[in-house]
Design a protein around this motif. Structure first.
Motif, PDB file in Angstrom:
ATOM      1  N   GLY A   1      -0.065  -2.598   3.623  1.00  0.00           N
ATOM      2  CA  GLY A   1      -1.110  -3.224   3.223  1.00  0.00           C
ATOM      3  C   GLY A   1      -0.628  -4.602   2.858  1.00  0.00           C
ATOM      4  N   PHE A   2      -1.711  -5.351   2.735  1.00  0.00           N
ATOM      5  CA  PHE A   2      -1.246  -6.811   2.214  1.00  0.00           C
ATOM      6  C   PHE A   2      -2.323  -7.402   0.999  1.00  0.00           C
ATOM      7  N   VAL A   3      -1.729  -7.997  -0.135  1.00  0.00           N
ATOM      8  CA  VAL A   3      -2.290  -7.878  -1.142  1.00  0.00           C
ATOM      9  C   VAL A   3      -2.081  -9.410  -1.746  1.00  0.00           C
TER      10      VAL A   3
ATOM     11  N   CYS B   1      -6.374   2.859  -1.247  1.00  0.00           N
ATOM     12  CA  CYS B   1      -6.337   2.000  -2.668  1.00  0.00           C
ATOM     13  C   CYS B   1      -6.810   0.724  -2.604  1.00  0.00           C
ATOM     14  N   GLY B   2      -7.540   0.200  -1.483  1.00  0.00           N
ATOM     15  CA  GLY B   2      -7.925  -1.082  -1.325  1.00  0.00           C
ATOM     16  C   GLY B   2      -8.720  -1.574  -2.316  1.00  0.00           C
ATOM     17  N   ARG B   3      -9.667  -0.654  -2.940  1.00  0.00           N
ATOM     18  CA  ARG B   3     -10.544  -1.328  -4.078  1.00  0.00           C
ATOM     19  C   ARG B   3      -9.665  -1.714  -5.383  1.00  0.00           C
ATOM     20  N   GLU B   4      -8.665  -0.786  -5.529  1.00  0.00           N
ATOM     21  CA  GLU B   4      -8.071  -0.764  -6.675  1.00  0.00           C
ATOM     22  C   GLU B   4      -7.094  -2.046  -6.542  1.00  0.00           C
ATOM     23  N   LEU B   5      -6.532  -2.258  -5.437  1.00  0.00           N
ATOM     24  CA  LEU B   5      -5.511  -3.432  -5.099  1.00  0.00           C
ATOM     25  C   LEU B   5      -6.243  -4.709  -5.271  1.00  0.00           C
ATOM     26  N   SER B   6      -7.559  -4.607  -4.879  1.00  0.00           N
ATOM     27  CA  SER B   6      -8.176  -6.063  -4.574  1.00  0.00           C
ATOM     28  C   SER B   6      -8.894  -6.396  -5.822  1.00  0.00           C
TER      29      SER B   6
ATOM     30  N   ALA C   1      -7.489  -7.595  -0.500  1.00  0.00           N
ATOM     31  CA  ALA C   1      -6.372  -6.642   0.062  1.00  0.00           C
ATOM     32  C   ALA C   1      -7.021  -6.064   1.299  1.00  0.00           C
ATOM     33  N   ALA C   2      -6.100  -5.994   2.187  1.00  0.00           N
ATOM     34  CA  ALA C   2      -6.207  -5.367   3.575  1.00  0.00           C
ATOM     35  C   ALA C   2      -5.295  -4.310   4.013  1.00  0.00           C
ATOM     36  N   ALA C   3      -5.561  -3.268   4.589  1.00  0.00           N
ATOM     37  CA  ALA C   3      -4.568  -2.264   4.820  1.00  0.00           C
ATOM     38  C   ALA C   3      -4.824  -1.803   6.291  1.00  0.00           C
TER      39      ALA C   3
ATOM     40  N   HIS D   1     -10.621  -3.867   4.515  1.00  0.00           N
ATOM     41  CA  HIS D   1     -10.522  -4.964   3.742  1.00  0.00           C
ATOM     42  C   HIS D   1     -11.417  -5.099   2.269  1.00  0.00           C
ATOM     43  N   SER D   2     -10.919  -5.198   1.384  1.00  0.00           N
ATOM     44  CA  SER D   2     -11.800  -5.191  -0.069  1.00  0.00           C
ATOM     45  C   SER D   2     -11.471  -6.623  -0.693  1.00  0.00           C
ATOM     46  N   VAL D   3     -12.519  -7.153  -1.330  1.00  0.00           N
ATOM     47  CA  VAL D   3     -12.483  -8.274  -2.202  1.00  0.00           C
ATOM     48  C   VAL D   3     -12.823  -7.887  -3.396  1.00  0.00           C
ATOM     49  N   ASP D   4     -12.147  -8.197  -4.319  1.00  0.00           N
ATOM     50  CA  ASP D   4     -12.636  -8.177  -5.860  1.00  0.00           C
ATOM     51  C   ASP D   4     -13.238  -6.690  -6.124  1.00  0.00           C
ATOM     52  N   GLY D   5     -12.231  -5.541  -5.697  1.00  0.00           N
ATOM     53  CA  GLY D   5     -12.934  -4.145  -6.134  1.00  0.00           C
ATOM     54  C   GLY D   5     -14.217  -3.930  -4.956  1.00  0.00           C
ATOM     55  N   ARG D   6     -14.443  -4.511  -4.063  1.00  0.00           N
ATOM     56  CA  ARG D   6     -15.678  -4.270  -3.450  1.00  0.00           C
ATOM     57  C   ARG D   6     -15.127  -4.084  -1.668  1.00  0.00           C
ATOM     58  N   LEU D   7     -15.534  -3.109  -1.069  1.00  0.00           N
ATOM     59  CA  LEU D   7     -15.134  -2.760   0.256  1.00  0.00           C
ATOM     60  C   LEU D   7     -15.801  -3.759   1.086  1.00  0.00           C
TER      61      LEU D   7
END
Length: 188
Positions: A28-30, A79-84, A89-91, A103-109
């Motif tokens: 994952g990348f955050v 956990c993309g939503r939590e991380l973003s 975040a992307a995993a 890929h998620s941004v600001d809690g949105r997938l």
């Protein structure tokens, strides 16, 4: 944001390959989070690994944190939503049975898809990364006769492009902040 190529992540795929072409990797990348913050968001407490030896390693990377999971549960991938939250975040999940990207941004997938069936992508803005996916040689229309040569390396490069986080071999060689995942679903 980034112009990463698949070649930039061949080393990481080799690190998690069995030598016969099978890769087992959850990465994952955050963006803009420290390793401590990233682990906290997914409920991993820094410290020794538990009995199973499963855990997450958080590496300080250019632009944020890179996470590598040791185990089979896919904690990072799920956990993309939590991380973003407040960032991006992307995993990438690469196992014997699955090869996927999210890929998620600001809690949105934003988008999620199998590396072998991009055309079935889902999310709030599933086409956001299409130009990058094409540039990386991913089969976006399912019209390639063969599977892409290196879809996992391409997906890792796509994760970098989506988040701006770059994990280099030098950063990977540095000690990581680690913690056990024994207490997290599906391990408990």
């Amino acid at each position: 944001m980034s112009s990463a190529t698949a070649a930039a992540y061949k080393w990481l795929c080799q690190e998690f390959s069995d030598g016969l072409g099978e890769i087992w990797l959850f990465a994952g990348f955050v963006r803009d989070l420290s390793p401590e913050q990233a682990l906290q968001r997914i409920g991993v407490i820094p410290g020794p690994l538990g009995e199973s030896g499963f855990g997450v390693a958080a590496y300080a990377a250019d632009g944020g944190t890179a996470l590598i999971e040791y185990g089979w549960g896919g904690i990072i991938y799920g956990c993309g939503r939590e991380l973003s939250e407040g960032t991006a975040a992307a995993a990438v999940r690469a196992t014997i049975n699955n090869r996927d990207f999210t890929h998620s941004v600001d809690g949105r997938l934003i988008t999620t898809f199998s590396l072998y069936s991009y055309r079935f992508r889902e999310g709030d803005d599933p086409d956001r990364l299409q130009a990058d996916a094409e540039d990386l040689g991913m089969d976006i229309n399912s019209d390639q006769l063969d599977f892409p040569d290196d879809p996992v390396s391409s997906a890792l490069a796509l994760a970098e492009r989506a988040t701006g986080v770059h994990l280099s071999p030098a950063r990977f060689a540095h000690p990581a902040l680690i913690g056990s995942t024994d207490h997290l679903h599906p391990y408990r």
